[in-house]
Design a protein around this motif. Structure first.
Motif, PDB file in Angstrom:
ATOM      1  N   HIS A  53       0.842  -1.195   0.000  1.00 56.44           N
ATOM      2  CA  HIS A  53       0.000   0.000   0.000  1.00 56.44           C
ATOM      3  C   HIS A  53       0.882   1.252   0.000  1.00 56.44           C
ATOM      4  CE1 HIS A  53      -3.520   2.369   1.534  1.00 56.44           C
ATOM      5  NE2 HIS A  53      -2.580   3.061   2.163  1.00 56.44           N
ATOM      6  N   HIS A  55       0.371   5.894  -0.115  1.00 60.41           N
ATOM      7  CA  HIS A  55      -0.551   7.020  -0.009  1.00 60.41           C
ATOM      8  C   HIS A  55       0.299   8.287   0.023  1.00 60.41           C
ATOM      9  CE1 HIS A  55      -0.221   5.189   4.236  1.00 60.41           C
ATOM     10  NE2 HIS A  55       0.825   5.953   4.004  1.00 60.41           N
ATOM     11  N   ASN A  78      -5.838   2.516  -2.634  1.00 55.46           N
ATOM     12  CA  ASN A  78      -4.418   2.889  -2.585  1.00 55.46           C
ATOM     13  C   ASN A  78      -3.487   1.685  -2.558  1.00 55.46           C
ATOM     14  OD1 ASN A  78      -4.321   5.777  -2.638  1.00 55.46           O
ATOM     15  ND2 ASN A  78      -5.241   5.786  -0.603  1.00 55.46           N
ATOM     16  N   HIS A 107       2.643   2.945  -8.463  1.00 56.43           N
ATOM     17  CA  HIS A 107       1.456   3.118  -7.632  1.00 56.43           C
ATOM     18  C   HIS A 107       0.376   3.810  -8.456  1.00 56.43           C
ATOM     19  CE1 HIS A 107      -0.822   4.940  -4.110  1.00 56.43           C
ATOM     20  NE2 HIS A 107      -0.865   3.636  -3.915  1.00 56.43           N
ATOM     21  N   LYS A 109      -2.509   5.277  -7.846  1.00 54.66           N
ATOM     22  CA  LYS A 109      -3.155   6.526  -7.414  1.00 54.66           C
ATOM     23  C   LYS A 109      -2.207   7.726  -7.537  1.00 54.66           C
ATOM     24  CE  LYS A 109      -6.942   8.230  -5.389  1.00 54.66           C
ATOM     25  NZ  LYS A 109      -7.270   7.891  -3.994  1.00 54.66           N
TER      26      LYS A 109
END
Length: 218
Positions: A53, A55, A78, A107, A109
């Protein structure tokens, strides 16, 4: 279950860049499908079942780059990563990935690359794993070698793999030590140089492109 995967495929399809919209995509809802370039997947840490993950939250120490963690819940946007080739290669979207191949993981996002270096990770003091760069900014710190466990030749959804960072030789790793504040409840992801039982990952939820061979016969 079939409807939920269909919905997932539609949502991801609509958010992908134009390179994706010219090809068919399929929900990866069964074991044994091949992971190909262009696939959008979640990676599950085998031992803890947390998903890889990231973010838009920087580390408060070390490199200060975008943090990478293990996330406990399945339904989180995410935790999607696009499987990309290394720079300056001739591979195409839909090509399969053989054991020993070097890949990059973007990633979805934030569009940054899964990255590692010699900075110490926040909790365990191992190699920090971060997200860094952007669409036009990537380097060898984003290179990971796919090591397939067992007799398989190409990366499939039901195969156990390790990801070994090319520059540091560290294996992508996680454990049950968790953050208490900014990423409360999420666990540390780091790199370790030892080949261990707890640095094994599995491709989990996501969408994938059929192999180039499959598309040629459709």
């Amino acid at each position: 279950m079939a409807l939920s995967f269909f919905g997932l495929a539609i949502v991801l399809f609509l958010t992908l860049d134009s390179d994706y919209t010219s090809s068919s995509v399929y929900a990866a809802n069964s074991e044994g499908v091949e992971i190909t370039y262009g696939s959008v997947i979640k990676l599950m840490h085998e031992k803890t079942k947390f998903r890889l993950h990231s973010h838009d939250v920087p580390y408060g120490s070390g490199s200060g780059q975008q943090s990478v963690t293990g996330f406990p819940n399945v339904d989180d946007a995410n935790s999607y990563w696009i499987v990309r080739p290394m720079l300056e290669t001739s591979v195409k979207q839909g090509d399969n990935i053989k054991g020993g191949t070097i890949i990059r993981l973007q990633h979805m996002k934030t569009r940054k690359w899964l990255h590692s270096h010699l900075h110490a990770s926040p909790i365990s003091g191992n190699l920090e794993v971060s997200c860094f760069g952007d669409e036009g900014n990537s380097d060898t710190g984003d290179y990971w070698r796919v090591e397939i466990e067992g007799s398989g030749k190409t990366w499939r959804q039901d195969q156990r793999i390790r990801l070994r960072h090319v520059d540091t030789s560290g294996f992508l790793h996680s454990h049950d030590k968790k953050y208490s504040r900014i990423a409360g409840g999420q666990q540390e992801v780091c790199g370790v140089r030892e080949k261990r039982a707890d640095n094994v990952w599995l491709a989990a939820e996501g969408i994938y492109f059929p192999t180039a061979e499959s598309k040629a016969t459709m």
